[in-house]
Design a protein around this motif. Structure first.
Motif, PDB file in Angstrom:
ATOM      1  N   VAL A 131    -107.475  12.229   0.808  1.00 13.37           N
ATOM      2  CA  VAL A 131    -107.190  12.114  -0.627  1.00 13.37           C
ATOM      3  C   VAL A 131    -106.124  11.039  -0.786  1.00 13.37           C
ATOM      4  O   VAL A 131    -105.061  11.127  -0.170  1.00 13.37           O
ATOM      5  N   THR A 132    -106.396  10.024  -1.621  1.00 14.36           N
ATOM      6  CA  THR A 132    -105.484   8.882  -1.683  1.00 14.36           C
ATOM      7  C   THR A 132    -105.246   8.421  -3.121  1.00 14.36           C
ATOM      8  O   THR A 132    -105.950   8.828  -4.052  1.00 14.36           O
ATOM      9  N   SER A 133    -104.252   7.538  -3.259  1.00 13.05           N
ATOM     10  CA  SER A 133    -103.983   6.900  -4.549  1.00 13.05           C
ATOM     11  C   SER A 133    -104.944   5.759  -4.817  1.00 13.05           C
ATOM     12  O   SER A 133    -104.898   5.140  -5.885  1.00 13.05           O
ATOM     13  N   LEU A 134    -105.824   5.455  -3.849  1.00  9.27           N
ATOM     14  CA  LEU A 134    -106.807   4.378  -4.000  1.00  9.27           C
ATOM     15  C   LEU A 134    -108.191   4.899  -4.374  1.00  9.27           C
ATOM     16  O   LEU A 134    -109.111   4.102  -4.542  1.00  9.27           O
ATOM     17  N   ASP A 135    -108.345   6.222  -4.480  1.00 10.52           N
ATOM     18  CA  ASP A 135    -109.664   6.780  -4.791  1.00 10.52           C
ATOM     19  C   ASP A 135    -110.182   6.218  -6.115  1.00 10.52           C
ATOM     20  O   ASP A 135    -109.446   6.152  -7.105  1.00 10.52           O
ATOM     21  N   ALA A 136    -111.445   5.824  -6.111  1.00  7.40           N
ATOM     22  CA  ALA A 136    -112.032   5.191  -7.295  1.00  7.40           C
ATOM     23  C   ALA A 136    -112.078   6.165  -8.471  1.00  7.40           C
ATOM     24  O   ALA A 136    -112.456   7.331  -8.299  1.00  7.40           O
ATOM     25  N   PRO A 137    -111.699   5.707  -9.678  1.00  5.77           N
ATOM     26  CA  PRO A 137    -111.755   6.580 -10.860  1.00  5.77           C
ATOM     27  C   PRO A 137    -113.191   7.009 -11.167  1.00  5.77           C
ATOM     28  O   PRO A 137    -114.147   6.349 -10.776  1.00  5.77           O
ATOM     29  N   LEU A 142    -103.167  11.589   1.652  1.00  7.87           N
ATOM     30  CA  LEU A 142    -102.994  12.843   2.374  1.00  7.87           C
ATOM     31  C   LEU A 142    -104.212  13.066   3.256  1.00  7.87           C
ATOM     32  O   LEU A 142    -105.359  12.924   2.803  1.00  7.87           O
ATOM     33  N   GLU A 143    -103.963  13.405   4.512  1.00  9.17           N
ATOM     34  CA  GLU A 143    -105.009  13.744   5.456  1.00  9.17           C
ATOM     35  C   GLU A 143    -105.032  15.258   5.564  1.00  9.17           C
ATOM     36  O   GLU A 143    -104.084  15.868   6.077  1.00  9.17           O
ATOM     37  N   LEU A 144    -106.077  15.902   5.045  1.00 10.00           N
ATOM     38  CA  LEU A 144    -106.137  17.356   4.982  1.00 10.00           C
ATOM     39  C   LEU A 144    -106.727  17.937   6.264  1.00 10.00           C
ATOM     40  O   LEU A 144    -107.445  17.261   7.002  1.00 10.00           O
ATOM     41  N   SER A 145    -106.437  19.208   6.498  1.00 11.37           N
ATOM     42  CA  SER A 145    -106.857  19.851   7.744  1.00 11.37           C
ATOM     43  C   SER A 145    -108.365  19.983   7.855  1.00 11.37           C
ATOM     44  O   SER A 145    -108.901  20.108   8.963  1.00 11.37           O
ATOM     45  N   ASP A 146    -109.092  19.961   6.729  1.00 16.58           N
ATOM     46  CA  ASP A 146    -110.549  20.085   6.784  1.00 16.58           C
ATOM     47  C   ASP A 146    -111.248  18.740   6.947  1.00 16.58           C
ATOM     48  O   ASP A 146    -112.464  18.645   6.828  1.00 16.58           O
ATOM     49  N   GLY A 147    -110.456  17.678   7.220  1.00 15.03           N
ATOM     50  CA  GLY A 147    -111.031  16.368   7.471  1.00 15.03           C
ATOM     51  C   GLY A 147    -111.109  15.470   6.260  1.00 15.03           C
ATOM     52  O   GLY A 147    -111.427  14.284   6.386  1.00 15.03           O
TER      53      GLY A 147
END
Length: 269
Positions: free
Chosen positions: A105-111, A97-102
């Motif tokens: 957020v992704t499913s690839l974000d490191a745990p 997801l590309e949020l309006s504040d720049g």
């Protein structure tokens, strides 16, 4: 006569001992998973093909909206089932997801490491450390396995916040299936408005009194998100990517010596 009286035989009542009592939501409720125990979500339909390849379509079917978060519902449809590709490939399905504040957020974000603490039955504090998924958190799709098709698989991803107002985009890519990077607009205002429709199941619930009951129960369930979903970035890989970006930025022309350190002067570039 009751509606079911002619279908069942009378039975003796069974004494039921409580195993665990639900208390009010804690600080972490809804932070790493949907707050299913306390709320019924509002359902916001949104149907669109958000990714397309020669043999696969990724379809957005809608959202389950919680007071402070949202679950994204996708459905992956194939017309050809091939030999299983090894799981854990980052060239699998990628969702962001590309949020309006720049922010991204992704499913690839490191745990991240998550510290857990709870009180055992004998009153002792027990602590543990576990790897916690963040970003778009994949949810276990095995619970709906009885309704799965051979050619269609549900994918649910949890966002532990409501997108800020403004332009929001859903981004999907799947190199293994030749699905190019595709953006689909998302109405963040509609998501935020829908959150007011989430229903609180137990308003005013009191904390349970610890009278000989366990302080926690471990539930072991087999399953997990679909194997074709690209996994989060491994910690060592994340460090490598950050180092690469740091090196790239070192050679970006700039008008001053910002971020220069002593060892940078040893590099002719």
């Amino acid at each position: 006569m009751g509606f079911f009286d002619d279908l069942v035989l009378p039975e003796e009542p069974v004494e039921q001992m409580p195993l665990l009592r639900l208390g009010p939501p804690g600080e972490d409720a809804g932070r790493f998973a949907p707050p299913l125990d306390w709320f019924a979500p509002a359902l916001l339909p949104q149907r669109a093909v958000v990714g397309s390849g020669p043999h696969v379509r990724v379809v957005l079917t809608g959202w389950s909206v919680w007071p402070d978060g949202a679950t994204l519902h996708l459905s992956v449809h194939r017309k050809v089932r091939r030999q299983k590709i090894p799981s854990g490939r980052q060239s699998g399905l990628r969702v962001g997801l590309e949020l309006s504040d720049g922010r991204r957020v992704t499913s690839l974000d490191a745990p991240r490491q998550r510290h857990l603490e709870w009180t055992s039955r004998d009153g002792e504090t027990v602590s543990a450390v576990t790897r916690q998924a963040v970003g778009l958190i994949p949810l276990d799709g095995s619970r709906s396995s009885s309704s799965r098709s051979v050619f269609a698989v549900p994918v649910d991803l949890y966002l532990a916040e409501l997108p800020p107002p403004g332009g929001t985009g859903l981004v999907v890519e799947w190199p293994d299936e030749d699905v190019p990077e595709t953006r689909t607009p998302v109405d963040a205002s509609a998501l935020r408005a829908a959150s007011a429709g989430a229903v609180e199941i137990w308003p005013g619930i009191e904390p349970p009194a610890p009278v000989g009951e366990p302080g926690s129960v471990a539930l072991v369930e087999m399953g997990g998100p679909p194997a074709f979903l690209a996994p989060p970035t491994a910690p060592h890989r994340q460090a490598e990517l950050e180092q690469r970006e740091k090196e790239r930025r070192r050679y970006v022309p700039r008008a001053d010596w910002e971020d220069m350190s002593s060892h940078d002067w040893n590099d002719p570039r």
